[in-house]
Design a protein around this motif. Structure first.
Motif, PDB file in Angstrom:
ATOM      1  N   ARG A  33       0.849  -1.192   0.000  1.00 42.81           N
ATOM      2  CA  ARG A  33       0.000   0.000   0.000  1.00 42.81           C
ATOM      3  C   ARG A  33       0.882   1.237   0.000  1.00 42.81           C
ATOM      4  N   GLY A  34       0.271   2.374  -0.279  1.00 44.62           N
ATOM      5  CA  GLY A  34       1.035   3.609  -0.305  1.00 44.62           C
ATOM      6  C   GLY A  34       1.721   3.922   1.009  1.00 44.62           C
ATOM      7  N   ASP A  35       1.081   3.571   2.126  1.00 44.67           N
ATOM      8  CA  ASP A  35       1.695   3.881   3.421  1.00 44.67           C
ATOM      9  C   ASP A  35       2.801   2.900   3.800  1.00 44.67           C
ATOM     10  N   ASP A  36       3.112   1.964   2.927  1.00 49.54           N
ATOM     11  CA  ASP A  36       4.286   1.116   3.122  1.00 49.54           C
ATOM     12  C   ASP A  36       5.542   1.751   2.519  1.00 49.54           C
ATOM     13  N   THR A  37       5.374   2.868   1.828  1.00 48.02           N
ATOM     14  CA  THR A  37       6.516   3.582   1.259  1.00 48.02           C
ATOM     15  C   THR A  37       7.450   4.019   2.371  1.00 48.02           C
ATOM     16  N   ALA A  38       8.696   3.586   2.296  1.00 52.34           N
ATOM     17  CA  ALA A  38       9.654   3.863   3.382  1.00 52.34           C
ATOM     18  C   ALA A  38      11.031   3.335   3.020  1.00 52.34           C
ATOM     19  N   ILE A  39      12.001   3.771   3.772  1.00 57.15           N
ATOM     20  CA  ILE A  39      13.302   3.102   3.789  1.00 57.15           C
ATOM     21  C   ILE A  39      13.173   1.948   4.768  1.00 57.15           C
ATOM     22  N   TYR A  40      13.599   0.775   4.343  1.00 56.01           N
ATOM     23  CA  TYR A  40      13.541  -0.411   5.189  1.00 56.01           C
ATOM     24  C   TYR A  40      14.959  -0.759   5.635  1.00 56.01           C
ATOM     25  N   TYR A  41      15.135  -0.762   6.959  1.00 54.90           N
ATOM     26  CA  TYR A  41      16.432  -1.084   7.544  1.00 54.90           C
ATOM     27  C   TYR A  41      16.409  -2.498   8.121  1.00 54.90           C
TER      28      TYR A  41
END
Lengths: 117, 109
Positions: free
Chosen positions: A87-95
């Motif tokens: 989903r759009g709110d999963d947009t992120a940098i994943y560490y």
């Protein structure tokens, strides 16, 4: 020296799937619980998932439960995050982060996931 | 889930200043509180774990205290490289649930 190198992040459309990888070196991977933490653009840190040393137990934050799956391959010193129904709110940098009991003592440089049509 | 609230959200200070950042938990977390520093475009870095134990290599100008629901991170004398965003994280419910504070941005005055 501990090194964690994430890969697999890129632009996907809503509803699609993506698998992130984290290659670990410099420590005994099979002895450490591992986690994923994400950070949306301009926002704070959000824990996503944790997996125990053997992989027998996994834990996921409520926003990703049922959609994301954390796993590991101790023979390859690699951590994974399978992300479905993005989903759009999963947009992120994943560490990728190495757990030292109760805290994260090493972090990778992150991989960017963008969910947009 | 346990909620973590940091204050202030942002702070302006000068090199040499003493700075204190507060983190409050929505319920008691004993001493299971960690602090991280993050600079722009970089990954977070562990500073303090278990409320007051400094991670190896972290300058002694950093200190942490507290218990129960109220915790503080203190920088006794700011250096130029300390301007960054700081996050607290509760580990009382690790590994089934882990929560971070919203962050405190420390800017140069």
């Amino acid at each position: 020296e501990v090194q964690l190198l994430e890969s697999g992040g890129h632009l996907v459309q809503p509803g699609e799937s993506l698998r992130l990888s984290c290659a670990a070196s410099g420590f005994t991977f099979s002895h450490s619980a591992m986690s994923w933490v994400r950070q949306a653009p301009g926002k704070g840190l959000e824990w996503v998932s944790t997996i125990t040393t053997s992989g027998a137990n996994t834990f996921h934050a409520d926003p990703v439960k049922g959609r994301f799956t954390i796993s590991r391959d101790n023979s390859k010193n690699t951590l994974y995050l399978q992300m479905n129904s993005l989903r759009g709110d999963d947009t992120a940098i994943y560490y990728c982060a190495k757990s030292a009991g109760t805290h994260f003592d090493s972090w990778g440089q992150g991989t960017l996931v963008t969910v947009s049509s | 889930d346990i909620q973590m609230t940091q204050s202030p959200s942002s702070l302006s200070a000068s090199v040499g200043d003493r700075v204190t950042i507060t983190c409050r938990a929505s319920e008691s977390i004993s001493v299971h509180l960690n602090w991280y520093q993050q600079k722009p475009g970089k990954a977070p870095k562990l500073l303090i774990y278990g409320t007051s134990t400094l991670e190896s290599g972290v300058p002694s100008t950093f200190s942490g205290s507290g218990s129960g629901t109220d915790f503080t991170l203190t920088i006794s004398s700011l250096r130029p490289e300390d301007f960054a965003t700081y996050y607290c994280q509760q580990s009382y419910t690790t590994p089934r649930s882990i929560t971070f504070g919203q962050g405190t941005r420390l800017e140069m005055k």
